[in-house]
Each structure stands twice: as C-alpha cells, then as structure tokens.
Design a protein around this motif. Structure first.
Motif, PDB file in Angstrom:
ATOM      1  N   GLU A  71       0.848  -1.193   0.000  1.00  0.00           N
ATOM      2  CA  GLU A  71       0.000   0.000   0.000  1.00  0.00           C
ATOM      3  C   GLU A  71       0.886   1.246   0.000  1.00  0.00           C
ATOM      4  O   GLU A  71       1.710   1.422   0.905  1.00  0.00           O
ATOM      5  N   LEU A  72       0.690   2.081  -1.002  1.00  0.00           N
ATOM      6  CA  LEU A  72       1.502   3.282  -1.166  1.00  0.00           C
ATOM      7  C   LEU A  72       0.591   4.506  -1.117  1.00  0.00           C
ATOM      8  O   LEU A  72      -0.261   4.688  -1.988  1.00  0.00           O
ATOM      9  N   VAL A  73       0.771   5.338  -0.099  1.00  0.00           N
ATOM     10  CA  VAL A  73      -0.047   6.540   0.076  1.00  0.00           C
ATOM     11  C   VAL A  73       0.837   7.749  -0.194  1.00  0.00           C
ATOM     12  O   VAL A  73       1.810   8.002   0.537  1.00  0.00           O
ATOM     13  N   VAL A  74       0.513   8.488  -1.249  1.00  0.00           N
ATOM     14  CA  VAL A  74       1.322   9.628  -1.665  1.00  0.00           C
ATOM     15  C   VAL A  74       0.487  10.892  -1.501  1.00  0.00           C
ATOM     16  O   VAL A  74      -0.425  11.163  -2.288  1.00  0.00           O
ATOM     17  N   GLY A  75       0.785  11.664  -0.458  1.00  0.00           N
ATOM     18  CA  GLY A  75       0.010  12.862  -0.162  1.00  0.00           C
ATOM     19  C   GLY A  75       0.238  13.969  -1.166  1.00  0.00           C
ATOM     20  O   GLY A  75       1.147  13.909  -2.015  1.00  0.00           O
ATOM     21  N   ASP A  76      -0.567  15.020  -1.088  1.00  0.00           N
ATOM     22  CA  ASP A  76      -0.464  16.146  -2.017  1.00  0.00           C
ATOM     23  C   ASP A  76       0.964  16.693  -2.049  1.00  0.00           C
ATOM     24  O   ASP A  76       1.555  16.991  -0.995  1.00  0.00           O
ATOM     25  N   GLY A  77       1.508  16.820  -3.248  1.00  0.00           N
ATOM     26  CA  GLY A  77       2.844  17.390  -3.412  1.00  0.00           C
ATOM     27  C   GLY A  77       3.983  16.479  -2.990  1.00  0.00           C
ATOM     28  O   GLY A  77       5.146  16.882  -3.030  1.00  0.00           O
ATOM     29  N   ALA A  78       3.690  15.259  -2.604  1.00  0.00           N
ATOM     30  CA  ALA A  78       4.724  14.333  -2.121  1.00  0.00           C
ATOM     31  C   ALA A  78       5.386  13.599  -3.281  1.00  0.00           C
ATOM     32  O   ALA A  78       4.887  13.577  -4.409  1.00  0.00           O
ATOM     33  N   ARG A  79       6.538  12.963  -2.981  1.00  0.00           N
ATOM     34  CA  ARG A  79       7.288  12.189  -3.958  1.00  0.00           C
ATOM     35  C   ARG A  79       7.650  10.845  -3.339  1.00  0.00           C
ATOM     36  O   ARG A  79       8.286  10.797  -2.287  1.00  0.00           O
ATOM     37  N   LEU A  80       7.252   9.772  -4.014  1.00  0.00           N
ATOM     38  CA  LEU A  80       7.574   8.433  -3.520  1.00  0.00           C
ATOM     39  C   LEU A  80       8.111   7.596  -4.667  1.00  0.00           C
ATOM     40  O   LEU A  80       7.496   7.501  -5.723  1.00  0.00           O
ATOM     41  N   ARG A  81       9.267   6.998  -4.444  1.00  0.00           N
ATOM     42  CA  ARG A  81       9.821   6.035  -5.394  1.00  0.00           C
ATOM     43  C   ARG A  81       9.789   4.668  -4.720  1.00  0.00           C
ATOM     44  O   ARG A  81      10.364   4.482  -3.647  1.00  0.00           O
ATOM     45  N   TYR A  82       9.137   3.715  -5.361  1.00  0.00           N
ATOM     46  CA  TYR A  82       9.016   2.371  -4.807  1.00  0.00           C
ATOM     47  C   TYR A  82       9.616   1.364  -5.778  1.00  0.00           C
ATOM     48  O   TYR A  82       9.275   1.345  -6.963  1.00  0.00           O
ATOM     49  N   VAL A  83      10.516   0.513  -5.281  1.00  0.00           N
ATOM     50  CA  VAL A  83      11.183  -0.497  -6.100  1.00  0.00           C
ATOM     51  C   VAL A  83      10.916  -1.868  -5.500  1.00  0.00           C
ATOM     52  O   VAL A  83      11.144  -2.096  -4.306  1.00  0.00           O
ATOM     53  N   SER A  84      10.431  -2.788  -6.329  1.00  0.00           N
ATOM     54  CA  SER A  84      10.202  -4.170  -5.903  1.00  0.00           C
ATOM     55  C   SER A  84      11.051  -5.090  -6.763  1.00  0.00           C
ATOM     56  O   SER A  84      10.935  -5.079  -7.993  1.00  0.00           O
ATOM     57  N   ILE A  85      11.917  -5.887  -6.118  1.00  0.00           N
ATOM     58  CA  ILE A  85      12.779  -6.826  -6.843  1.00  0.00           C
ATOM     59  C   ILE A  85      12.470  -8.228  -6.347  1.00  0.00           C
ATOM     60  O   ILE A  85      12.761  -8.573  -5.198  1.00  0.00           O
ATOM     61  N   GLN A  86      11.866  -9.035  -7.210  1.00  0.00           N
ATOM     62  CA  GLN A  86      11.462 -10.388  -6.849  1.00  0.00           C
ATOM     63  C   GLN A  86      12.438 -11.378  -7.460  1.00  0.00           C
ATOM     64  O   GLN A  86      12.502 -11.528  -8.680  1.00  0.00           O
ATOM     65  N   ASN A  87      13.209 -12.060  -6.616  1.00  0.00           N
ATOM     66  CA  ASN A  87      14.191 -13.038  -7.081  1.00  0.00           C
ATOM     67  C   ASN A  87      14.108 -14.313  -6.235  1.00  0.00           C
ATOM     68  O   ASN A  87      15.119 -14.848  -5.788  1.00  0.00           O
ATOM     69  N   TRP A  88      12.865 -14.795  -6.020  1.00  0.00           N
ATOM     70  CA  TRP A  88      12.680 -16.029  -5.264  1.00  0.00           C
ATOM     71  C   TRP A  88      13.338 -17.202  -5.997  1.00  0.00           C
ATOM     72  O   TRP A  88      13.528 -17.164  -7.222  1.00  0.00           O
TER      73      TRP A  88
END
Length: 450
Positions: free
Chosen positions: A233-250
């Motif tokens: 769950e990614l909540v990005v408020g007004d004017g905010a900056r979020l970088r999300y990285v998912s690396i799946q190597n099971w």
C-alpha cells in the motif's frame, strides 16, 4: 478447524485489527480461486490446496550480518540504503536503525507488527485503505447513458483477502509533512523453509510535500511448493514524492502473488519499478490511482523468464482527476519454455480532462518455444485527453547477434549484451546504481554469462 483458520486464531493485536482480519478471512472463505474464465486471470492458473498450506516457521533474531543467508549478505554489502529490515518468513531477524536526525523529524521506519503496537493511530488510519481485502471497484466514472467497464470479478480478491487476514509482518514507513528522506530505506524478505507460505504487507505513507525511496526485495534458495503472498500500500500525499522499487528473485518452486497499489494526491508523484526474475510462477499487480489534479505516475518494469517460469503482470492506470500524467513502460525477456503475460488498462474517468497517459509493453524472445500474451487496453470517458498504448513481441535481431559473434564474443555474453541493451531504457530511468548493478548481475546469470 482448518490450518488457515488455526493461524487466524493465533494472531493477536488490537480489537479493530482482529475484526478486520476476521472479516477478511470470512471473505476469503467465500471466494473461489481465480481461473481462466476470469478475464484478468485468463492466462494464469494457480494450483493451490489451501487446506494444506503450512505457515513458515518462526525465526530468531541474529546478532550480526554474517549469520544471515549468503544472498542477503551479498546484497547488503552492495546496497545504498540508509536503514533496512531483514525478514525471514514471518519474523524480523535483523535490522538497522534510522539516523537520529530523521527520527527527530518524525520519520518512522519499523516492521508492521511493531508499528501496530507503537503507532496504532497511524497504522489504523492507513492500513487496508489502498489495498483492502476486497477488490477495489475501479469501474470508470462514465457519462450518463453509457456503459462503463464491468466491476472486477469478486474472485480476483481471493489472494488479497488471504493477505489481509493472515499477514504476519512487513514494513511500515511514515514520512511527515515536508520531510525529505535522502537515502533509500529497504526491506529484504527471505524464506528458508520449503512447502510453506508467508503473507507479508508493506505500508508506505508520505504526507504532504514529503519524499522517500523504498526498496522492497525478495530472495530465497530453491523452495519447492512454497507460496509468497503479499500486499503493498503506497499513500502519496499532495505534493509528495515516492519512489518504490520491488525486486522479486525467489528461488525455483516459489509461487509469488502480490498486489501493489498507489494512491496519488494533488501534484504528487509516484515512481514505481517492478523487477521479476525469480520463482516458478509470479503474478504481480501494479495499480496507480491518480486522485488529485496534477498527479503523476511513472510505472516501470522489467522481467526475464527462462526455463519453465510463468510471469504475469497486471497493471492499471486509473485517472480520476484532471491534468494528471501517467507513463508505463514494461519490458520483458522470454527464454526456453517460459510464459510471459501482460495485461494493462488505462482508465479515464468522466471529468478527468487533460489526461496524458501512455502505456508501452515490449518483449524480446530468445527461444521459439517461449510464449508471450499481451493485452493493452484503453477506456476513455473524457473528450480532451492524450492517451496511447502499444505492444510488440519479437526475436533477437539476427544481424546484431551475427555482428557480435563474428567479433569473437561467445553466445552467452552476446545474449547478455543484447538483453541488457534491450532493457536499457528502463534501467537508465532508475537513479539507484546499486539496484541497476544487481539487476544486471541477475541477467548475466540467466544467460549463463555471470
């Protein structure tokens, strides 16, 4: 009492969370496993007997990095995160603390189980708000008298409901208004017991005009009959900056199912990167809900499927506000007898004028036996928009391969060079050198050029 209901009864926590878990489990119990008759799961079938799912055994905290799995040790030596958690199955086994100056500014970074105990008000406010147990009804808001797309099939929420009911732990990040977190934060999730399942949850909240980067990595050895169920769950408020990285190597034998969803406010930006390299079957959903005017979503992904791997990516760019921008670029490689699936939708609501949305999917096939299914889609209910979508699938350019081979470059190295070049336009948009280097290393291993 079934294995899963026994696990539900073992979860403690405040009354509101217990009630939510119970309601989620009741929903899970009523839904069937998604099958090929459900459009969003047309090309992917998960064969699972829920009555035989065993929870991953608990793990104890370790005192130093040398006692962690070798793959995690290697990553930690090459990562540039400012603080991190290491989870083995359901438990945090190692952690580093946030720098004191960030704690003083109100930044919170801890595991989700601890956050429920120590920051209950914030967790209760945001948990399940973006990825609920139910499938969100993302039916486009259309003009009166027109027919918008159908609501999602309820069974699409089978695994989301399971994750909502039985999550054991995960990461919690909270960045207060106006605070910039310069160094990335990270979570390294491993599993070490075959024939088990783990449900985890990541919750990242950036308030108004805040910024942070979060790297979510999953890694294991070969684990037959193992399931990793997750929600982000990614909540990005007004004017905010979020970088999300998912690396799946099971490792081989792992089935990975994860729903990632971002809620983006006015003039805010969400940059996401999904990397899929491991596991035997992987289903990743990445959705951006652009709720505020001027919101921005960049959705990048790359994947490399070989042997008998089956990778399914399902995306949604939902424009619910005017003057919003989204750009999706997914690039994949298929080798051996692998299967790749991409299904992407751009939805534009009535009133979401001046929408600017792009969707591009490209696949490079290294084998004539590999298969690829691509379903790009548009649903537009505003009349002043700029939207495009496209998909291409093709083999390695024989002239390029001949050129490299004629210069004395062996087959494996030539393939690595061509694959890396093919994925380069995704990698160049990721300003995280250690992440890019790690991905390039996995590519080399895939083509036997490590």
């Amino acid at each position: 009492m079934t294995q899963l209901s026994e696990q539900l009864s073992q979860h403690g926590g405040p009354e509101w969370l217990t009630a939510k878990r119970k309601a989620s489990f009741d929903l899970f119990d009523t839904l069937e496993v998604p099958h090929s008759g459900v459009e969003a799961w047309k090309y992917t079938q998960v064969n699972v007997d829920f009555s035989k799912l065993n929870p991953h055994p608990k793990r104890e905290v370790v005192s130093d990095i040398s006692k962690l799995p070798e793959s995690v040790q290697k990553r930690l030596k090459g990562t540039d995160v400012g603080a991190f958690l290491v989870l083995d199955g359901p438990d945090v086994v190692y952690r580093t603390e946030l720098p004191a100056e960030l704690t003083a500014k109100g930044v919170i970074f801890t595991d989700l189980k601890t956050a429920v105990e120590q920051h209950a008000d914030k967790v209760q406010q945001y948990l399940y708000s973006v990825v609920p147990a139910e499938v969100p009804d993302d039916t486009t808001i259309a003009a009166p008298g027109t027919t918008p797309s159908k609501s999602p099939d309820p069974s699409e929420g089978k695994f989301s409901a399971l994750a909502a009911a039985l999550w054991t732990n995960g990461a919690f990040v909270y960045v207060p208004r106006g605070v910039d977190v310069e160094l990335p934060l990270g979570s390294f999730r491993v599993m070490s017991e075959a024939g088990t399942f783990t449900a985890t949850r990541t919750l990242v909240v950036t308030e108004e005009n805040a910024s942070v980067t979060f790297i979510d990595e999953q890694d294991s050895e070969e684990l037959p009959g193992t399931y990793a169920i997750g929600a982000v769950e990614l909540v990005v408020g007004d004017g905010a900056r979020l970088r999300y990285v998912s690396i799946q190597n099971w490792g081989k034998g792992v089935t990975h199912i994860q729903r990632q969803r971002g809620q983006v406010g006015k003039d805010a930006a969400l940059n996401s990167l999904v990397v899929t390299m491991g596991g035997t079957l992987s289903r990743t959903e990445m959705q951006s809900h652009l709720l505020g005017q001027g919101s921005n979503s960049e959705m990048l992904a790359l994947y490399f499927a070989n042997e008998d791997q089956h990778f399914d990516h399902y995306t949604l760019q939902h424009h619910a506000a005017a003057n919003a921008y989204s750009d999706l670029l997914y690039k994949g490689v298929g080798d051996d007898q692998s299967v790749g699936v991409f299904s992407g939708m751009i939805k534009v609501d009535l009133g979401a004028q001046k929408t600017d949305a792009y969707q591009k999917h490209r696949t490079l096939m290294l084998s004539s036996e590999a298969r690829n299914f691509s379903v790009p889609q548009l649903e537009i209910n505003a009349n002043d928009v700029r939207c495009s979508h496209g998909s291409t699938t093709g083999p390695v350019d024989e002239e390029q391969m001949f050129f490299l081979r004629s210069r004395g470059i062996r087959q494996e190295l030539a393939e690595k060079m061509l694959v890396t070049a093919f994925l380069e336009d995704v990698l160049t948009r990721v300003p995280l050198k250690s992440v890019v280097g790690y991905i390039e290393g996995i590519i080399a291993e895939k083509v036997g050029a490590a």
